[in-house]
Enzyme design. Structure first.
Site, PDB file in Angstrom:
ATOM      1  CE  LYS A 205      -4.581  -3.133  -2.367  1.00 36.63           C
ATOM      2  NZ  LYS A 205      -3.719  -2.278  -3.109  1.00 36.63           N
ATOM      3  CG  ASN A 213      -1.825 -10.576   1.500  1.00 36.67           C
ATOM      4  OD1 ASN A 213      -0.803 -10.695   0.742  1.00 36.67           O
ATOM      5  ND2 ASN A 213      -2.417  -9.834   1.401  1.00 36.67           N
TER       6      ASN A 213
END
Length: 326
Positions: A205, A213
């Site tokens: 993840k 991000n």
């Protein structure tokens, strides 16, 4: 079983509602402000599969009202953990387990890992080692969170998709405490697989969060747009390969190859990352847990991180200018 969810945001609210509706545990949630008032007045409301349910949750603003718990689930963002230690400590007894549901590199990463870095405390996510000392890594059950959930209004949680919360002991053992918690979550309609290697799942993840991000925050682009553009896709790939080298040096197994992981991010579509959403809303950004901590791991393992370093410098500068990082 006494469980407190510390953090009444989307994920914390969703988990609290599911466990409370199942009615098998003594479930409490720590909340404040409008969330607390709404839950006290109308209960914790959950919209799932088009239907609304009201969860019988005890809400409190102060941990002293709840007392010592069997499990404390930390459902707040990583940068909010250190400031909350005074509020968390009254929930902890000698046998309390703490479930960490933060994105990024966890503060307890080197507890139970073995090797020359055993017991290393990460300054980027645990300044001065305060979390390590005051919560204690021996309490920790690791978790990787997958549901997409939104807060539509104070006390009102809307489930979008996904029900999986992977759990795992830092040691890799399938202990009684983690299997009992997993069983309660499954009975509440959630998926709660117990992993023997929770760190590798954390990295999978993190692999995407580390790169997409900050690039999203810097460009204002969605995941699909970043992957479709040759330049930003190549930059994300370079960051991910640097991170992979660090992870593998720490014994992490990456079950998919980098280009497949990138394609998976693009397939999510026109989605704004959480870091971009935080920037747009003027909220603190999760830069340290997602980016700075990987840089720190690179230094600890003597793995270079030039692409990560460049993106980190830029996104931190932007975040400081917007009042979203200090």
């Amino acid at each position: 079983m006494k469980i407190t969810i510390f953090g009444a945001g989307a994920i914390g609210g969703y988990l609290a509602a599911k466990l409370a509706i199942a009615g098998r545990t003594e479930l409490s949630i720590m909340a404040r402000g409008a969330h607390l008032e709404a839950i006290e007045a109308d209960g914790l409301r959950l919209v799932e599969d088009g239907a609304e349910s009201v969860a019988p949750v005890r809400a409190a603003a102060r941990a002293e009202e709840l007392g010592v718990q069997d499990y404390v689930v930390l459902a707040l963002k990583a940068h909010s953990l250190s400031p909350a230690l005074d509020q968390i400590e009254p929930l902890l007894g000698p046998d309390t387990s703490v479930v960490t549901m933060q994105n990024g590199v966890p503060w307890w990463y080197f507890h139970g890992l073995g090797g020359p870095l055993e017991g290393t405390r990460l300054e980027t996510v645990d300044p001065g080692g305060a979390i390590w000392r005051r919560i204690g890594p021996e309490r920790v059950i690791g978790s990787v969170v997958y549901p997409a959930v939104e807060v539509d209004a104070p006390g009102l949680i809307r489930h979008v998709e996904g029900r999986r919360f992977s759990l795992g002991e830092p040691s890799g053992e399938k202990s009684e405490r983690v299997t009992l918690l997993a069983a309660e979550m499954v009975k509440a309609g959630l998926q709660a697989p117990v992993r023997e290697d929770i760190r590798s799942e954390i990295w999978i993840k993190l692999w995407g969060n580390l790169s997409f991000n900050p690039i999203s925050a810097l460009t204002g682009s969605t995941l699909a747009a970043i992957v479709a553009d040759d330049g930003t896709r190549a930059l994300a790939r370079a960051m991910m390969l640097e991170a992979q080298a660090i992870g593998e040096s720490l014994g992490v197994r990456f079950p998919i190859e980098v280009d497949r992981r990138i394609k998976g991010a693009g397939d999510v579509g026109e989605h704004k990352t959480s870091m971009l959403q935080d920037l747009e809303r003027g909220r603190p950004m999760e830069i340290d847990a997602l980016v700075s901590a990987v840089q720190e791991l690179g230094r600890l393992t003597d793995r270079p991180t030039p692409a990560i370093d460049a993106v980190s410098a830029l996104v931190k500068r932007l975040a400081v200018e917007r009042g979203c990082y200090s």
